[in-house]
Design an enzyme around this catalytic site. Structure first.
Site, PDB file in Angstrom:
ATOM      1  N   CYS A   1       0.896  -1.314  -0.356  1.00  0.00           N
ATOM      2  CA  CYS A   1      -0.315  -0.066   0.165  1.00  0.00           C
ATOM      3  C   CYS A   1       0.939   1.519  -0.199  1.00  0.00           C
ATOM      4  O   CYS A   1       0.140   2.571   0.288  1.00  0.00           O
ATOM      5  CB  CYS A   1      -1.293   0.015   1.195  1.00  0.00           C
ATOM      6  SG  CYS A   1      -2.234  -1.269   1.050  1.00  0.00           S
TER       7      CYS A   1
ATOM      8  N   HIS B   1      -3.233   7.340   2.612  1.00  0.00           N
ATOM      9  CA  HIS B   1      -3.590   6.363   2.118  1.00  0.00           C
ATOM     10  C   HIS B   1      -5.505   5.625   2.753  1.00  0.00           C
ATOM     11  O   HIS B   1      -5.294   5.680   3.821  1.00  0.00           O
ATOM     12  CB  HIS B   1      -2.798   4.500   2.715  1.00  0.00           C
ATOM     13  CG  HIS B   1      -3.127   3.076   2.021  1.00  0.00           C
ATOM     14  ND1 HIS B   1      -3.689   3.081   0.780  1.00  0.00           N
ATOM     15  CD2 HIS B   1      -2.972   2.473   2.974  1.00  0.00           C
ATOM     16  CE1 HIS B   1      -3.842   2.292   1.382  1.00  0.00           C
ATOM     17  NE2 HIS B   1      -3.464   1.759   2.443  1.00  0.00           N
TER      18      HIS B   1
ATOM     19  N   ASN C   1     -10.339   0.071  -0.186  1.00  0.00           N
ATOM     20  CA  ASN C   1      -9.069  -0.173  -0.147  1.00  0.00           C
ATOM     21  C   ASN C   1      -8.451  -0.254  -1.400  1.00  0.00           C
ATOM     22  O   ASN C   1      -8.007  -2.126  -1.462  1.00  0.00           O
ATOM     23  CB  ASN C   1      -8.367  -0.155   1.485  1.00  0.00           C
ATOM     24  CG  ASN C   1      -6.287  -0.823   1.137  1.00  0.00           C
ATOM     25  OD1 ASN C   1      -5.487  -0.371   0.624  1.00  0.00           O
ATOM     26  ND2 ASN C   1      -6.315  -0.742   2.761  1.00  0.00           N
TER      27      ASN C   1
HETATM   28  O1  UT7 Z   1      -3.648  -1.126   3.615  1.00  0.00           O
HETATM   29  C1  UT7 Z   1      -2.478  -1.776   4.102  1.00  0.00           C
HETATM   30  C2  UT7 Z   1      -2.892  -0.768   5.320  1.00  0.00           C
HETATM   31  N1  UT7 Z   1      -4.233  -1.709   6.641  1.00  0.00           N
HETATM   32  C3  UT7 Z   1      -4.674  -1.406   7.352  1.00  0.00           C
HETATM   33  O2  UT7 Z   1      -4.277  -0.376   7.737  1.00  0.00           O
HETATM   34  C4  UT7 Z   1      -5.900  -2.107   7.878  1.00  0.00           C
HETATM   35  C5  UT7 Z   1      -5.385  -1.956   9.003  1.00  0.00           C
HETATM   36  N2  UT7 Z   1      -6.612  -2.644   9.811  1.00  0.00           N
HETATM   37  C6  UT7 Z   1      -7.837  -2.636  10.026  1.00  0.00           C
HETATM   38  O3  UT7 Z   1      -8.247  -0.951   9.427  1.00  0.00           O
HETATM   39  C7  UT7 Z   1      -9.006  -3.098  10.927  1.00  0.00           C
HETATM   40  O4  UT7 Z   1      -7.953  -3.615  11.966  1.00  0.00           O
HETATM   41  C8  UT7 Z   1     -10.145  -3.984   9.914  1.00  0.00           C
HETATM   42  C9  UT7 Z   1     -10.602  -2.927   9.291  1.00  0.00           C
HETATM   43  C10 UT7 Z   1      -9.313  -4.765   9.147  1.00  0.00           C
HETATM   44  C11 UT7 Z   1     -10.739  -4.643  11.821  1.00  0.00           C
HETATM   45  O5  UT7 Z   1     -11.065  -3.366  12.213  1.00  0.00           O
HETATM   46  P1  UT7 Z   1     -11.501  -3.693  13.690  1.00  0.00           P
HETATM   47  O6  UT7 Z   1     -11.614  -3.150  15.148  1.00  0.00           O
HETATM   48  O7  UT7 Z   1      -9.220  -3.915  14.535  1.00  0.00           O
HETATM   49  O8  UT7 Z   1     -11.857  -5.333  14.024  1.00  0.00           O
HETATM   50  P2  UT7 Z   1     -10.774  -7.192  14.621  1.00  0.00           P
HETATM   51  O9  UT7 Z   1     -10.343  -7.476  14.251  1.00  0.00           O
HETATM   52  O10 UT7 Z   1     -10.494  -6.795  15.453  1.00  0.00           O
HETATM   53  O11 UT7 Z   1     -12.424  -7.604  14.551  1.00  0.00           O
HETATM   54  C12 UT7 Z   1     -13.372  -7.484  16.235  1.00  0.00           C
HETATM   55  C13 UT7 Z   1     -14.453  -8.261  15.555  1.00  0.00           C
HETATM   56  C14 UT7 Z   1     -14.078  -9.866  15.527  1.00  0.00           C
HETATM   57  O12 UT7 Z   1     -14.914 -10.211  16.729  1.00  0.00           O
HETATM   58  P3  UT7 Z   1     -14.882 -10.927  18.130  1.00  0.00           P
HETATM   59  O13 UT7 Z   1     -13.331 -11.209  18.046  1.00  0.00           O
HETATM   60  O14 UT7 Z   1     -14.595  -9.312  18.826  1.00  0.00           O
HETATM   61  O15 UT7 Z   1     -15.940 -11.697  18.288  1.00  0.00           O
HETATM   62  C15 UT7 Z   1     -14.177 -10.263  13.992  1.00  0.00           C
HETATM   63  O16 UT7 Z   1     -14.529 -11.457  14.501  1.00  0.00           O
HETATM   64  O17 UT7 Z   1     -15.207  -8.582  14.491  1.00  0.00           O
HETATM   65  C16 UT7 Z   1     -15.024 -10.108  14.290  1.00  0.00           C
HETATM   66  N3  UT7 Z   1     -15.194  -9.666  12.904  1.00  0.00           N
HETATM   67  C17 UT7 Z   1     -16.651  -9.373  11.689  1.00  0.00           C
HETATM   68  N4  UT7 Z   1     -17.860  -8.791  11.790  1.00  0.00           N
HETATM   69  C18 UT7 Z   1     -18.459  -8.904  10.593  1.00  0.00           C
HETATM   70  C19 UT7 Z   1     -14.426  -9.544  11.244  1.00  0.00           C
HETATM   71  N5  UT7 Z   1     -14.391  -8.829   9.878  1.00  0.00           N
HETATM   72  C20 UT7 Z   1     -16.256  -8.505  10.237  1.00  0.00           C
HETATM   73  C21 UT7 Z   1     -16.801  -8.677   9.167  1.00  0.00           C
HETATM   74  N6  UT7 Z   1     -17.890  -8.061   9.310  1.00  0.00           N
HETATM   75  N7  UT7 Z   1     -16.087  -8.274   7.920  1.00  0.00           N
END
Ligand code: UT7
Length: 336
Positions: free
Chosen positions: A112, A257, A287
């Site tokens: 990215c 980004h 993204n």
């Molecule tokens: O481009 C290169 C750089 N990339 C980035 O900068 C991405 C950086 N990361 C992010 O933007 C975020 O971490 C994400 C958008 C990928 C995820 O958001 P988050 O707030 O960090 O969520 P998480 O991974 O902590 O997940 C929270 C909950 C989990 O469930 P539990 O364990 O709390 O029960 C996940 O299983 O949300 C769940 N989850 C989803 N639920 C519905 C993860 N993905 C999804 C989904 N739909 N698509």
């Protein structure tokens, strides 16, 4: 006198097929509410099967050349995570299809951060007298590497391409890139990875079954990536602001980004830039990795946000881990 790289043209392209959050909710355990609230994304574009990154790059590159008022360049740099082939690079084929004859052409792989790395590479070539005009393209078809069963990545990424023409000029001109800050931390390379398909794990080693092996898909550990993205983009942006001699509150537009609107706002808050000064187009394109910054620039220019004389700070973060920033005063250009 140092030869600066000056923005002379800008063009973008996204495939017409739109995938909404509701479309994804029908095939994955996710929801429009979760995707919007956790990322800010409402839809993304995915190229139809059979489309390669080079196809999108040619469209955006052609528009950038037209925007620059000249079809001539002497170097083409393509930043991509999703090259047309493992070998050769995507750039020579793109240059050929754009009718650029025997120009130098190579790819940059910085995920990215690729576009910011590619602009720095182009600026270096201009400063060294290797090139006078460079076509820099960020292009991606992430739809070809997303695991359709992985809701943590499939909802985030989109396909698209964006390109700029950089020409040799004077550092004091509008459009001159005012320095480059680049960095990496390979100790965290596994946080964003396509494990197989390279020399460490050839596809043949994992392709025993008829199904596509999970190791050939993109994988990301979102939470730690989020934290590192904020820390690194803030530090890198501060380095560039220092070099440009700009106070944070004097920045007219922060073009970060487009990974997650929560990341963009956290970076803006920590830098002391008003959130209203953050360009956001990820709601419509997701993204798009190496294509993200030029797509955001074009979106802001075509919405009339970017006007000549505006101070623009660009910062990116991605797999590697890698990060980078640059800045310019927005010039008079007609985008393509
Ligand atoms: O481009 C290169 C750089 N990339 C980035 O900068 C991405 C950086 N990361 C992010 O933007 C975020 O971490 C994400 C958008 C990928 C995820 O958001 P988050 O707030 O960090 O969520 P998480 O991974 O902590 O997940 C929270 C909950 C989990 O469930 P539990 O364990 O709390 O029960 C996940 O299983 O949300 C769940 N989850 C989803 N639920 C519905 C993860 N993905 C999804 C989904 N739909 N698509």
């Amino acid at each position: 006198m140092i030869r600066a790289a000056v923005l002379a043209g800008l063009g973008t392209y996204v495939p017409s097929r739109v995938i909404t959050n509701d479309d994804l909710s029908r095939i994955l355990d996710t929801s429009d509410e979760w995707i919007r609230s956790r990322t800010g994304i409402a839809q993304r574009h995915w190229a139809p099967p059979g489309t390669a990154t080079g196809d999108l790059a040619v469209e955006a590159g052609g528009r950038a050349l037209k925007s620059s008022g000249s079809g001539d360049v002497d170097l083409v740099v393509v930043a991509t995570t999703t090259p047309d082939h493992p070998c050769p690079a995507t750039a020579p084929g793109v240059a050929h299809r754009l009718g650029l004859n025997a120009v130098a052409a190579y790819d940059i792989a910085a995920v990215c951060s690729g576009f910011v790395y590619a602009m720095a590479s182009a600026a270096g070539a201009i400063a060294a007298g290797i090139a006078d005009r460079v076509l820099v393209i960020g292009a991606e078809t992430y739809s070809t590497i997303l695991n359709p069963e992985d809701r943590t990545t499939s909802v985030i990424f989109g396909d698209g391409a964006g390109a700029v023409v950089l020409r040799a000029g004077d550092p004091s001109e509008p459009g001159a890139l005012l320095g480059h800050d680049l960095g990496s931390d390979g100790s965290l390379k596994d946080l964003i990875i396509v494990p197989a398909g390279g020399s460490r794990q050839p596809v043949a080693a994992v392709a025993a079954s008829g199904d596509r092996p999970a190791e050939t898909y993109f994988q990301m550990e979102g939470k730690p990536v989020f934290r590192h993205a904020v820390t690194r983009m803030v530090a890198s942006s501060e380095a560039i602001l220092h070099r440009a001699g700009w106070a944070p509150e004097s920045v007219d537009w922060f073009v970060g980004h487009q990974a997650n609107v929560r990341i963009l706002h956290a970076v803006a808050d920590q830098l002391g830039i008003d959130r209203d000064r953050t360009v956001v187009n990820l709601d419509r394109v997701g993204n798009t990795s190496a294509a993200s910054i030029p797509l955001a620039l074009d979106d802001a220019a075509s919405r009339g946000l970017l006007t000549p004389g505006d101070r623009v700070l660009m910062s990116a973060f991605g797999g590697g881990l890698t990060w980078g920033s640059t800045a310019l005063v927005w010039p008079e250009i007609v985008t393509g």
